[in-house]
Design a protein around this motif. Structure first.
Motif, PDB file in Angstrom:
ATOM      1  N   ALA A  54       0.819  -1.218   0.000  1.00  0.00           N
ATOM      2  CA  ALA A  54       0.000   0.000   0.000  1.00  0.00           C
ATOM      3  C   ALA A  54       0.853   1.269   0.000  1.00  0.00           C
ATOM      4  CB  ALA A  54      -0.966  -0.031   1.188  1.00  0.00           C
ATOM      5  N   PRO A  55       1.735   1.480   0.992  1.00  0.00           N
ATOM      6  CA  PRO A  55       2.518   2.715   0.960  1.00  0.00           C
ATOM      7  C   PRO A  55       3.519   2.785  -0.183  1.00  0.00           C
ATOM      8  CG  PRO A  55       3.236   1.295   2.762  1.00  0.00           C
ATOM      9  CD  PRO A  55       1.961   0.717   2.225  1.00  0.00           C
ATOM     10  N   ILE A  56       4.054   1.628  -0.606  1.00  0.00           N
ATOM     11  CA  ILE A  56       5.002   1.654  -1.725  1.00  0.00           C
ATOM     12  C   ILE A  56       4.301   2.138  -2.996  1.00  0.00           C
ATOM     13  CG2 ILE A  56       6.349   0.184  -3.281  1.00  0.00           C
ATOM     14  CD1 ILE A  56       7.172  -1.437  -0.800  1.00  0.00           C
ATOM     15  N   MET A  57       3.081   1.661  -3.218  1.00  0.00           N
ATOM     16  CA  MET A  57       2.333   2.121  -4.389  1.00  0.00           C
ATOM     17  C   MET A  57       2.049   3.618  -4.298  1.00  0.00           C
ATOM     18  SD  MET A  57       2.165  -0.487  -6.326  1.00  0.00           S
ATOM     19  CE  MET A  57       1.119   0.201  -7.596  1.00  0.00           C
ATOM     20  N   GLY A  58       1.700   4.080  -3.092  1.00  0.00           N
ATOM     21  CA  GLY A  58       1.461   5.513  -2.914  1.00  0.00           C
ATOM     22  C   GLY A  58       2.712   6.334  -3.157  1.00  0.00           C
ATOM     23  N   LEU A  59       3.843   5.824  -2.690  1.00  0.00           N
ATOM     24  CA  LEU A  59       5.111   6.516  -2.848  1.00  0.00           C
ATOM     25  C   LEU A  59       5.475   6.683  -4.319  1.00  0.00           C
ATOM     26  CD1 LEU A  59       7.259   7.522  -0.763  1.00  0.00           C
ATOM     27  CD2 LEU A  59       8.509   5.422  -1.239  1.00  0.00           C
ATOM     28  N   ILE A  60       5.176   5.668  -5.111  1.00  0.00           N
ATOM     29  CA  ILE A  60       5.493   5.705  -6.539  1.00  0.00           C
ATOM     30  C   ILE A  60       4.450   6.474  -7.332  1.00  0.00           C
ATOM     31  CG2 ILE A  60       5.780   4.289  -8.615  1.00  0.00           C
ATOM     32  CD1 ILE A  60       6.826   2.053  -6.726  1.00  0.00           C
ATOM     33  N   VAL A  61       3.191   6.172  -7.063  1.00  0.00           N
ATOM     34  CA  VAL A  61       2.105   6.634  -7.935  1.00  0.00           C
ATOM     35  C   VAL A  61       1.769   8.108  -7.732  1.00  0.00           C
ATOM     36  CG1 VAL A  61      -0.366   6.378  -8.402  1.00  0.00           C
ATOM     37  CG2 VAL A  61       1.094   4.354  -8.230  1.00  0.00           C
ATOM     38  N   GLN A  62       1.641   8.553  -6.491  1.00  0.00           N
ATOM     39  CA  GLN A  62       1.088   9.888  -6.266  1.00  0.00           C
ATOM     40  C   GLN A  62       1.947  11.023  -6.811  1.00  0.00           C
ATOM     41  OE1 GLN A  62      -1.185  11.112  -3.042  1.00  0.00           O
ATOM     42  NE2 GLN A  62      -1.909   9.091  -2.454  1.00  0.00           N
ATOM     43  N   PRO A  63       3.285  11.014  -6.618  1.00  0.00           N
ATOM     44  CA  PRO A  63       4.073  12.096  -7.227  1.00  0.00           C
ATOM     45  C   PRO A  63       3.985  12.109  -8.753  1.00  0.00           C
ATOM     46  CG  PRO A  63       5.336  10.982  -5.521  1.00  0.00           C
ATOM     47  CD  PRO A  63       4.110  10.146  -5.760  1.00  0.00           C
ATOM     48  N   SER A 372      -1.819  23.565   1.694  1.00  0.00           N
ATOM     49  CA  SER A 372      -2.276  24.183   0.438  1.00  0.00           C
ATOM     50  C   SER A 372      -2.093  25.695   0.457  1.00  0.00           C
ATOM     51  CB  SER A 372      -3.742  23.824   0.173  1.00  0.00           C
ATOM     52  OG  SER A 372      -4.591  24.384   1.156  1.00  0.00           O
ATOM     53  N   SER A 373      -2.112  26.295   1.647  1.00  0.00           N
ATOM     54  CA  SER A 373      -1.906  27.739   1.761  1.00  0.00           C
ATOM     55  C   SER A 373      -0.448  28.126   1.531  1.00  0.00           C
ATOM     56  CB  SER A 373      -2.347  28.223   3.147  1.00  0.00           C
ATOM     57  OG  SER A 373      -3.719  27.984   3.365  1.00  0.00           O
ATOM     58  N   ALA A 374       0.453  27.154   1.631  1.00  0.00           N
ATOM     59  CA  ALA A 374       1.883  27.438   1.521  1.00  0.00           C
ATOM     60  C   ALA A 374       2.470  27.029   0.173  1.00  0.00           C
ATOM     61  CB  ALA A 374       2.634  26.714   2.645  1.00  0.00           C
ATOM     62  N   LEU A 375       1.667  26.450  -0.734  1.00  0.00           N
ATOM     63  CA  LEU A 375       2.193  25.913  -1.985  1.00  0.00           C
ATOM     64  C   LEU A 375       1.919  26.833  -3.165  1.00  0.00           C
ATOM     65  CD1 LEU A 375       1.151  22.141  -1.740  1.00  0.00           C
ATOM     66  CD2 LEU A 375       3.365  23.168  -1.192  1.00  0.00           C
ATOM     67  N   PRO A 376       2.838  26.884  -4.142  1.00  0.00           N
ATOM     68  CA  PRO A 376       2.566  27.617  -5.388  1.00  0.00           C
ATOM     69  C   PRO A 376       1.512  26.889  -6.211  1.00  0.00           C
ATOM     70  CG  PRO A 376       4.658  26.436  -5.526  1.00  0.00           C
ATOM     71  CD  PRO A 376       4.181  26.272  -4.119  1.00  0.00           C
ATOM     72  N   ALA A 377       0.568  27.648  -6.766  1.00  0.00           N
ATOM     73  CA  ALA A 377      -0.577  27.052  -7.462  1.00  0.00           C
ATOM     74  C   ALA A 377      -0.153  26.194  -8.649  1.00  0.00           C
ATOM     75  CB  ALA A 377      -1.536  28.144  -7.924  1.00  0.00           C
ATOM     76  N   LYS A 378       0.882  26.623  -9.382  1.00  0.00           N
ATOM     77  CA  LYS A 378       1.233  25.899 -10.603  1.00  0.00           C
ATOM     78  C   LYS A 378       1.905  24.560 -10.319  1.00  0.00           C
ATOM     79  CE  LYS A 378       5.709  28.157 -11.522  1.00  0.00           C
ATOM     80  NZ  LYS A 378       6.523  27.016 -11.856  1.00  0.00           N
ATOM     81  N   LYS A 379       2.302  24.348  -9.050  1.00  0.00           N
ATOM     82  CA  LYS A 379       2.918  23.072  -8.668  1.00  0.00           C
ATOM     83  C   LYS A 379       2.102  22.351  -7.601  1.00  0.00           C
ATOM     84  CE  LYS A 379       7.643  24.545  -9.702  1.00  0.00           C
ATOM     85  NZ  LYS A 379       8.999  24.727  -9.141  1.00  0.00           N
ATOM     86  N   MET A 380       0.829  22.690  -7.514  1.00  0.00           N
ATOM     87  CA  MET A 380      -0.016  22.119  -6.474  1.00  0.00           C
ATOM     88  C   MET A 380      -0.057  20.591  -6.577  1.00  0.00           C
ATOM     89  SD  MET A 380      -1.831  23.012  -3.836  1.00  0.00           S
ATOM     90  CE  MET A 380      -2.166  24.765  -4.132  1.00  0.00           C
ATOM     91  N   GLY A 381      -0.210  20.075  -7.785  1.00  0.00           N
ATOM     92  CA  GLY A 381      -0.339  18.635  -7.968  1.00  0.00           C
ATOM     93  C   GLY A 381       0.908  17.877  -7.567  1.00  0.00           C
ATOM     94  N   ILE A 382       2.075  18.340  -8.062  1.00  0.00           N
ATOM     95  CA  ILE A 382       3.296  17.598  -7.761  1.00  0.00           C
ATOM     96  C   ILE A 382       3.664  17.708  -6.289  1.00  0.00           C
ATOM     97  CG2 ILE A 382       4.855  19.489  -8.422  1.00  0.00           C
ATOM     98  CD1 ILE A 382       6.780  17.280  -9.439  1.00  0.00           C
ATOM     99  N   TYR A 383       3.449  18.883  -5.682  1.00  0.00           N
ATOM    100  CA  TYR A 383       3.767  18.999  -4.262  1.00  0.00           C
ATOM    101  C   TYR A 383       2.814  18.162  -3.408  1.00  0.00           C
ATOM    102  CZ  TYR A 383       7.526  22.466  -4.308  1.00  0.00           C
ATOM    103  OH  TYR A 383       8.729  23.105  -4.467  1.00  0.00           O
ATOM    104  N   MET A 384       1.536  18.105  -3.805  1.00  0.00           N
ATOM    105  CA  MET A 384       0.616  17.232  -3.078  1.00  0.00           C
ATOM    106  C   MET A 384       1.042  15.764  -3.240  1.00  0.00           C
ATOM    107  SD  MET A 384      -1.859  18.626  -1.329  1.00  0.00           S
ATOM    108  CE  MET A 384      -2.789  20.153  -1.123  1.00  0.00           C
ATOM    109  N   GLY A 385       1.566  15.433  -4.428  1.00  0.00           N
ATOM    110  CA  GLY A 385       2.064  14.080  -4.637  1.00  0.00           C
ATOM    111  C   GLY A 385       3.307  13.790  -3.818  1.00  0.00           C
ATOM    112  N   ILE A 386       4.231  14.764  -3.782  1.00  0.00           N
ATOM    113  CA  ILE A 386       5.432  14.604  -2.962  1.00  0.00           C
ATOM    114  C   ILE A 386       5.061  14.493  -1.489  1.00  0.00           C
ATOM    115  CG2 ILE A 386       7.520  15.793  -2.163  1.00  0.00           C
ATOM    116  CD1 ILE A 386       7.793  16.931  -5.010  1.00  0.00           C
TER     117      ILE A 386
END
Length: 443
Positions: A54-63, A372-386
């Motif tokens: 479960a966490p390994i898949m999340g680690l790979i997939v979400q970013p 979300s208040s601290a992240l740049p909008a154009k990188k919201m997806g990748i930072y949420m994935g990281i």
């Protein structure tokens, strides 16, 4: 700069409605995966290793999904194509998981079950990540507490139904809760069928009821210049430039998710041993399956308490601040875990679930609202994935250490692992006060 328009309650509701079905499936997985794998022949001390999928898949997939969805646009939108695609694969995996015993002629059922478990969790992650980013994309900053709280409510509403479903099918509809060695009870099989259907239906509501902002409009709302649109940074540069708040939250996340992983893996054997007095390693008896059904009920209970607390969280955060609510919620989780050791009646575990439910509600919303208040909008997806590293990483460590801790220090008595989870939650509560919530005053 144009401001993002405020959305109505029902618009915010529809953005996250698909999460109800995804969490329905995730709750079935959490409450029943150890049981299914044990029924198929997995050893108790090896369960954490299976759960590492479960966490390994999340680690790979979400970013990856976060990075790609930041750069996607088609007629469905930016995030919605991944939400829908992940849901379709999740549904198929849910149909296959409890039927692993059918492949005995060409593969060991426990191996097939582990593979499908990994596929199911990986597809859940494909769906999870864009939902987090979608709230941040669509809502102005002042509505994000509400947005993530609604998401937490829907997650837990789905989890309540998913957790109790095997119990309901057995005790109210007469579906068999027993199966021969190496097979899964019909109550669990039918629960996964129903869960897969509800998952895809709820995701379709989000897909058809939500209209994402086209790139030009989105860039204007988020004040992203043309030069910034063309800018390309490597993953490692992006990782090194993450906001300080994200690093601080990672410490809290470590202790919270270390505890949650222990809970999901070990609650069924802990309850079976501590309350039904089943021997260590006994996963096939009627008592063990009865304990497994009761774990579904108490998991449903903590999800119910989490859903109720989610309703109150925006108001509490406004009155006391997000950090205070977050820390007190994790402290409640600590008390919930530790109390389980001192109880003698399994019915009283419902009380323990109040604290765990409060913690779970905060874990699902507060870090994302703060981040979300601290992240740049154009990188919201990748930072949420990281940021999912801070969820998957502690689970991997918990999985690698859990079996050794259980065997070395506790002689296989899983109830003590839940005390370890409580201590971890306490450390998380302390770590919250070192987090810099940069927009706290505006909420």
């Amino acid at each position: 700069m144009r401001q993002l328009p405020k959305l109505s309650f029902w618009q915010i509701w529809n953005i996250s409605f698909g999460f109800l079905g995804v969490q329905f499936g995730f709750a079935l997985q959490n409450a029943n995966a150890s049981r299914i794998l044990s029924n198929l022949g997995a050893d108790l001390h090896h369960l954490p290793l299976f759960w590492l999928a479960a966490p390994i898949m999340g680690l790979i997939v979400q970013p990856i999904v976060g990075h790609v969805s930041d750069r996607t646009w088609n007629r469905l939108g930016r995030r919605l194509p991944y939400i829908l695609g992940g849901a379709l694969v999740s549904m198929l995996a849910m149909f296959m998981m409890p039927n692993a015993s059918m492949v005995v002629a060409w593969m060991a059922p426990v191996l097939f079950g582990a593979i499908i478990f990994a596929l199911m969790d990986g597809s859940f992650n494909v769906t999870f990540q864009p939902f987090r980013a979608l709230v941040a994309d669509m809502l102005p900053d002042e509505q994000r507490n509400v947005g993530y709280s609604i998401q937490s409510f829907l997650i837990n509403a789905g989890a309540v139904i998913g957790s109790i479903l095997p119990y309901v099918l057995t005790n109210m509809m007469g579906v068999s809760n027993e199966a021969p060695d190496g097979q899964v009870p019909q109550s669990v099989i039918w629960s996964f069928y129903i869960g897969g259907a509800i998952l895809i239906i709820s995701v379709l509501v989000t897909v058809f009821k939500t209209k994402e902002y086209p790139p030009a409009e989105f860039n204007e709302y988020k004040n992203i210049s043309e030069a910034e649109q063309q800018e390309k940074q490597s993953f490692w540069v992006t990782l090194r430039s993450m906001p300080k708040t994200m690093v601080q939250l990672a410490v809290v996340q470590f202790f919270a998710w270390f505890a949650l992983y222990l809970m999901w893996v070990y609650t069924t054997p802990a309850v079976a041993q501590h309350f039904w007095h089943t021997p260590v390693g006994d996963a096939g008896s009627a008592q063990y399956n009865e304990a497994g059904n009761w774990v579904g009920i108490i998991f449903g209970a903590y999800s119910l308490f989490a859903a109720l607390f989610s309703i109150a969280m925006p108001w509490l955060a406004k009155q006391w601040g997000r950090k205070t609510v977050y820390a007190l919620a994790l402290l409640a989780g600590c008390l919930g875990f530790v109390s389980m050791y001192f109880l003698t009646n399994p019915n009283h575990l419902i009380v323990s679930m109040i604290g765990i439910g409060i913690a779970w509600a905060a874990i699902l919303s507060m870090p994302f609202a703060i981040l979300s208040s601290a992240l740049p909008a154009k990188k919201m997806g990748i930072y949420m994935g990281i940021f999912n590293f801070t969820i998957a990483g502690p689970q991997i460590i918990s999985g690698l250490l859990g079996g050794t801790i259980l065997k070395t220090f506790f002689d296989g008595q899983a109830i003590y692992i839940l005390i370890v989870a409580g201590v971890s939650m306490l450390l998380g509560a302390i770590a919250v006060y070192f987090v810099d919530d940069i927009h706290a005053k505006s909420h």
